[in-house]
Motif scaffolding. Structure first.
Motif, mmCIF file in Angstrom:
data_model
loop_
_atom_site.group_PDB
_atom_site.id
_atom_site.type_symbol
_atom_site.label_atom_id
_atom_site.label_comp_id
_atom_site.label_asym_id
_atom_site.label_seq_id
_atom_site.Cartn_x
_atom_site.Cartn_y
_atom_site.Cartn_z
ATOM 1 N N LYS A 179 15.968 20.382 71.777
ATOM 2 C CA LYS A 179 16.573 20.687 70.484
ATOM 3 C C LYS A 179 17.253 22.052 70.449
ATOM 4 N N TRP A 180 16.939 22.921 71.407
ATOM 5 C CA TRP A 180 17.482 24.279 71.460
ATOM 6 C C TRP A 180 18.490 24.434 72.607
ATOM 7 N N CYS A 181 18.875 23.344 73.247
ATOM 8 C CA CYS A 181 19.643 23.386 74.503
ATOM 9 C C CYS A 181 20.869 24.304 74.395
ATOM 10 N N ALA A 182 21.065 25.127 75.442
ATOM 11 C CA ALA A 182 22.221 26.024 75.493
ATOM 12 C C ALA A 182 23.441 25.332 76.085
ATOM 13 N N LEU A 214 10.110 33.900 82.079
ATOM 14 C CA LEU A 214 10.207 33.600 80.653
ATOM 15 C C LEU A 214 11.604 33.970 80.167
ATOM 16 N N LEU A 215 12.298 33.005 79.628
ATOM 17 C CA LEU A 215 13.642 33.240 79.111
ATOM 18 C C LEU A 215 13.591 33.307 77.591
ATOM 19 N N LYS A 216 14.159 34.335 77.078
ATOM 20 C CA LYS A 216 14.161 34.512 75.623
ATOM 21 C C LYS A 216 15.203 33.592 74.986
ATOM 22 N N PHE A 217 14.793 32.875 73.952
ATOM 23 C CA PHE A 217 15.716 31.976 73.249
ATOM 24 C C PHE A 217 16.948 32.742 72.762
ATOM 25 N N HIS A 218 18.121 32.112 72.940
ATOM 26 C CA HIS A 218 19.360 32.695 72.429
ATOM 27 C C HIS A 218 20.208 31.596 71.804
ATOM 28 N N CYS A 263 22.662 21.563 65.294
ATOM 29 C CA CYS A 263 21.617 22.146 66.155
ATOM 30 C C CYS A 263 20.403 22.474 65.296
ATOM 31 N N ALA A 264 19.260 21.901 65.660
ATOM 32 C CA ALA A 264 18.038 22.103 64.871
ATOM 33 C C ALA A 264 17.598 23.562 64.873
ATOM 34 N N TYR A 265 18.023 24.312 65.887
ATOM 35 C CA TYR A 265 17.591 25.708 66.002
ATOM 36 C C TYR A 265 18.745 26.680 65.701
ATOM 37 N N HIS A 266 19.628 26.300 64.805
ATOM 38 C CA HIS A 266 20.756 27.182 64.507
ATOM 39 C C HIS A 266 20.320 28.406 63.709
#
Length: 312
Positions: free
Chosen positions: A35-38, A259-263, A277-280
């Motif tokens: 759901k957060w795919c870059a 560990l990769l920080k969400f962006h 995007c669910a994580y917008h």
């Protein structure tokens, strides 16, 4: 050689996708739908249409694409703004609209390559890699293209090209292990240790992924494996998830994690695909939280790298 693969990008001079300077090859198609795919343009194993309405010059009167679509996918509103019918576009194979757009607002994502064509590009970059570098296969999910990837890897082996892979390891075990025979360095993503949470975030359980990692360790594979976690607030940044992952790593004698920080750098691509995007608006993890998770792994003798601060 008849095998072909669909790639959506090939990037040279990459320095965060494995040891040294590398050429990273991005495959189209992924079994997961995070759901957060870059890279949401990588989900489908086919060519796709991207529409960047921010660079479209419809307000200046551009109508270059108005009649070019043979399927009638592009319609214009009363005020002249183009609208894309994605239900029609998903069946398109010719993408005439991308050829005529003068502003590159309409772009085709994905291109078919033969093994020879990809190897020519890798040979072009060979002198850029230095002693430690090489090629990294990413995506999307490279394992979805296993017949093509296997042929490329065998060519790399013959030429002594260092090979790395970024994978979710969601594949039949026989395919996974066959491909890994030709891989020197691997990142394997573990999104969440909880099966239900993994299913919720990616569309699939983590059973096959964890099982493949265990099989790889038992296989005698002598490459370097670094587990990787895209870290997302409220999804997998808890101490409980870290504890379960640490225990899994110790049990399988794995001692490196990144560990990769969400962006939100991929948010524009969700928009260009016409997808929400669910994580917008959430998912961001604080630096303090990342440092806390890093300290937890270090306290248990696991080398934990945060972001680009790695040993490779």
């Amino acid at each position: 050689m008849n095998e072909k693969g669909i790639l959506f990008d090939i990037q040279s001079f990459c320095v965060h996708d494995g040891p040294g300077c590398r050429t990273t090859v991005f495959f189209s198609g992924c079994p997961l739908s995070c759901k957060w795919c870059a890279n949401p343009e990588s989900w489908k194993m086919q060519k796709q249409l991207l529409f960047a309405d921010t660079v479209c010059k419809w307000e200046k009167g551009c109508r270059a694409c108005k009649t070019v679509c043979p399927h009638g996918s592009i319609q214009f509103t009363d005020n002249g703004k183009p609208e894309i019918n994605r239900d029609i576009c998903k069946h398109c194979t010719t993408f005439e609209c991308t050829d005529i757009c003068p502003n590159n607002a309409l772009r085709k994502c994905g291109k078919e390559y033969t093994v020879d064509e990809l190897m020519d590009i890798l040979r072009r970059d060979f002198n850029n890699w230095g002693c430690e570098g090489g090629v990294t296969f990413s995506g999307g999910e490279p394992l979805l293209h296993h017949p093509f990837l296997l042929e490329v890897l065998k060519r790399c082996y013959t030429l002594q090209i260092n090979t790395a892979i970024e994978t979710c390891a969601y594949a039949e075990p026989e395919i996974f292990l066959e491909i890994m025979k030709y891989i020197h360095f691997a990142f394997i993503d573990v999104k969440n240790m909880d099966q239900e949470k993994h299913l919720e975030g990616t569309g699939f359980s983590n059973d096959l992924i964890l099982s493949n990692i265990e099989l790889l360790k038992k296989s005698g594979w002598n490459g370097r494996l670094v587990l990787r976690q895209p870290t997302i607030a409220g999804y997998n940044d808890s101490q409980e998830n870290a504890r379960k992952l640490m225990e899994f790593m110790v049990k399988n004698e794995l001692y490196e994690i990144n560990l990769l920080k969400f962006h939100k750098l991929g948010l524009s691509k969700w928009n260009q695909l016409g997808k929400p995007c669910a994580y917008h608006a959430h998912g961001y993890v604080t630096d303090e939280k990342m440092q806390s998770l890093q300290a937890f792994y270090l306290d248990h003798d696991i080398a934990c790298y945060v972001g680009d601060h790695t040993s490779f």
